[in-house]
Motif scaffolding. Structure first.
Motif, PDB file in Angstrom:
ATOM      1  N   TRP A   1       0.926  -1.180  -0.059  1.00  0.00           N
ATOM      2  CA  TRP A   1      -0.016  -0.167  -0.070  1.00  0.00           C
ATOM      3  C   TRP A   1       0.850   1.452  -0.024  1.00  0.00           C
ATOM      4  O   TRP A   1       1.937   1.262   0.693  1.00  0.00           O
ATOM      5  N   SER A   2       0.494   2.406  -0.737  1.00  0.00           N
ATOM      6  CA  SER A   2       1.109   3.550  -0.682  1.00  0.00           C
ATOM      7  C   SER A   2       0.329   4.531  -0.042  1.00  0.00           C
ATOM      8  O   SER A   2      -0.866   4.916  -0.602  1.00  0.00           O
ATOM      9  N   HIS A   3       0.663   5.294   0.919  1.00  0.00           N
ATOM     10  CA  HIS A   3      -0.258   6.242   1.543  1.00  0.00           C
ATOM     11  C   HIS A   3       0.629   7.617   1.679  1.00  0.00           C
ATOM     12  O   HIS A   3       1.582   7.732   2.081  1.00  0.00           O
ATOM     13  N   ILE A   4      -0.226   8.648   1.342  1.00  0.00           N
ATOM     14  CA  ILE A   4       0.628  10.080   1.394  1.00  0.00           C
ATOM     15  C   ILE A   4      -0.165  10.799   2.422  1.00  0.00           C
ATOM     16  O   ILE A   4      -1.330  10.707   2.561  1.00  0.00           O
ATOM     17  N   ARG A   5       0.619  11.898   3.229  1.00  0.00           N
ATOM     18  CA  ARG A   5      -0.164  12.441   4.176  1.00  0.00           C
ATOM     19  C   ARG A   5       0.555  13.745   4.545  1.00  0.00           C
ATOM     20  O   ARG A   5       2.040  13.958   4.362  1.00  0.00           O
ATOM     21  N   HIS A   6      -0.033  14.694   4.945  1.00  0.00           N
ATOM     22  CA  HIS A   6       0.673  16.162   5.475  1.00  0.00           C
ATOM     23  C   HIS A   6       0.587  15.851   6.791  1.00  0.00           C
ATOM     24  O   HIS A   6      -0.377  15.652   7.305  1.00  0.00           O
ATOM     25  N   VAL A   7       1.648  16.256   7.540  1.00  0.00           N
ATOM     26  CA  VAL A   7       1.966  16.241   8.799  1.00  0.00           C
ATOM     27  C   VAL A   7       2.112  17.683   9.486  1.00  0.00           C
ATOM     28  O   VAL A   7       3.130  18.281   9.259  1.00  0.00           O
ATOM     29  N   SER A   8       1.301  18.235  10.155  1.00  0.00           N
ATOM     30  CA  SER A   8       1.285  19.474  10.542  1.00  0.00           C
ATOM     31  C   SER A   8       2.244  19.570  11.905  1.00  0.00           C
ATOM     32  O   SER A   8       2.541  18.563  12.596  1.00  0.00           O
TER      33      SER A   8
ATOM     34  N   GLU B   1       9.103  22.711  18.068  1.00  0.00           N
ATOM     35  CA  GLU B   1      10.231  22.224  17.654  1.00  0.00           C
ATOM     36  C   GLU B   1      10.149  21.215  16.374  1.00  0.00           C
ATOM     37  O   GLU B   1      10.758  20.993  15.440  1.00  0.00           O
ATOM     38  N   GLY B   2       8.778  20.537  16.426  1.00  0.00           N
ATOM     39  CA  GLY B   2       8.593  19.369  15.458  1.00  0.00           C
ATOM     40  C   GLY B   2       8.474  20.017  13.957  1.00  0.00           C
ATOM     41  O   GLY B   2       7.939  21.291  13.775  1.00  0.00           O
ATOM     42  N   PRO B   3       8.662  19.292  12.896  1.00  0.00           N
ATOM     43  CA  PRO B   3       8.561  19.670  11.664  1.00  0.00           C
ATOM     44  C   PRO B   3       7.314  19.519  11.276  1.00  0.00           C
ATOM     45  O   PRO B   3       6.523  18.887  11.469  1.00  0.00           O
ATOM     46  N   ASP B   4       7.221  20.402  10.086  1.00  0.00           N
ATOM     47  CA  ASP B   4       5.874  20.510   9.242  1.00  0.00           C
ATOM     48  C   ASP B   4       6.313  19.779   7.916  1.00  0.00           C
ATOM     49  O   ASP B   4       7.255  20.127   7.230  1.00  0.00           O
TER      50      ASP B   4
END
Ligand code: 6CM
Length: 254
Positions: free
Chosen positions: A141-148, A153-156
Motif C-alpha cells: 500500500w502507498s499512503h501520502i499524508r501532510h503532517v502539521s 520544535e517539530g517539523p511540518d
C-alpha cells in the motif's frame, strides 16, 4: 434508471481518506507514526553501525549490514537536499502511480491492484531480474499524508509510506515476493526574498528516505549489496531531477 445514475454519480469510487474501519487503517497510522518518530529520534549519520555508501554532498546514502537466516536485509537511509521544489511536490510525485515508470529504473512494470481512498492505494511492482537470482515483485500500500507541526520544535512535513501487504487479487505465484517498509519524508525550507513573491529560487526541500527491504528468498549478498550501492543514489538523483523538471513551469505547490 434515473435513480441508479444519481446514486452512482453521488457516491465517490473511493473515500477521500481511509475510513477508520478499514483493515489497513491501524497499520497505516502506526507505520506513519513510527517513521516520524524515527526521523525525530535518529539523525541520519555515520554511527551505530551505519556506513555511508555514497556521499555526493547534497545526497548521502547510508546502510547498516544485517542478515536474517543468511539473507541480507540491510536497512538503507538517505538524505538529499534539492533546491526549487517543495516537500509536497516531492511526495506527490513519489506517491503518484501514473508517473512511476518515468523515474523508476528498477521496474519491468507495475499496476494498481486497488484504490482504497484518495490518499491510499495498493500496487504491484515487478522488479527487473538481477542475475543470477530469481525475478522479484512487491505488493504494497502507498499512503501520502501532510503532517502539521506537532509543537514549536517539530517539523511540518509531507510523508509517503510504501508498505508490503497481501491482496487476494495479487498472490505471489509468479515471482519471489520481496517485502518492504519504505518512507519518504520531506520538509520545505523557505528563505523569503527581501521583497516580492516567493519564487522557486527561495525554496529548498530536505528529503529523508528510508528503506527496509527483505529480498524474500535466497539472494547473493555481494550482488545485492552492489545493486543497492549503485541503485539507491541513482534513484534519488533521477527521481529528484524528474520532480524539478515536472514542476519548473508550474505554480509552487506548498
Ligand atoms: O522507493 C522506491 N520506489 C518505490 C516505488 O516503486 C517503492 C519501491 C521500493 C522497492 C525497493 C526494492 C529495491 C530493489 C530490490 C532488488 C531486489 C533484487 C534481488 C536481486 C538479488 C541479487 O518504494 C525506489 C527504490 C529504489 C531501489 C534501488
Amino acid at each position: 434508471e434515473k435513480k441508479r445514475i444519481v446514486e452512482s454519480t453521488s457516491k465517490p469510487d473511493h473515500a477521500i481518506s481511509l475510513s477508520s474501519s478499514h483493515p489497513f487503517y491501524k497499520e497505516i497510522n502506526d507505520a506513519i507514526n513510527s517513521h516520524l518518530n524515527r526521523l525525530l529520534m535518529e539523525p541520519v549519520e555515520e554511527k551505530d553501525g551505519w556506513v555511508c555508501i555514497a556521499d555526493q554532498g547534497d545526497l548521502k546514502v547510508f546502510k547498516r549490514e544485517l542478515e536474517e537466516n543468511g539473507i541480507p536485509i540491510d536497512p538503507m537511509k538517505a538524505v538529499c537536499t534539492v533546491k526549487g521544489i517543495t516537500g509536497h511536490e516531492v511526495c506527490q510525485y513519489f506517491w503518484a502511480f501514473d508517473t512511476r515508470m518515468e523515474w523508476e529504473a528498477t521496474l519491468d512494470n507495475c499496476h494498481v491492484v486497488e484504490w482504497l481512498s484518495d490518499d491510499t492505494f495498493v500496487s504491484n511492482n515487478v522488479i527487473k531480474r538481477v542475475w543470477p537470482a530469481s525475478q522479484r515483485d512487491a505488493l504494497f500500500w502507498s499512503h501520502i499524508r501532510h503532517v502539521s507541526k506537532r509543537n514549536d520544535e517539530g517539523p511540518d512535513c509531507w510523508i509517503v509510506v510504501n508498505y508490503s501487504c497481501e491482496h487476494p487479487e495479487c498472490q505471489p505465484v509468479k515471482y519471489v515476493r520481496i517485502t518492504m517498509n519504505v518512507a519518504l519524508i520531506c520538509e520545505t525550507i523557505i528563505e523569503p526574498p527581501a521583497s516580492g513573491d516567493i519564487t522557486r529560487k527561495n525554496i529548498t526541500c530536505k528529503i529523508t528516505y528510508t528503506a527496509d527491504v527483505n529480498p524474500g528468498g535466497w539472494a547473493p549478498a555481494s550482488v545485492l549489496r552492489a545493486v543497492y550501492k549503485r541503485e539507491y543514489p541513482k534513484f534519488l538523483r533521477r527521481f529528484t531531477e524528474f520532480v524539478v523538471d515536472k514542476t519548473k513551469d508550474k505554480p509552487i505547490l506548498f
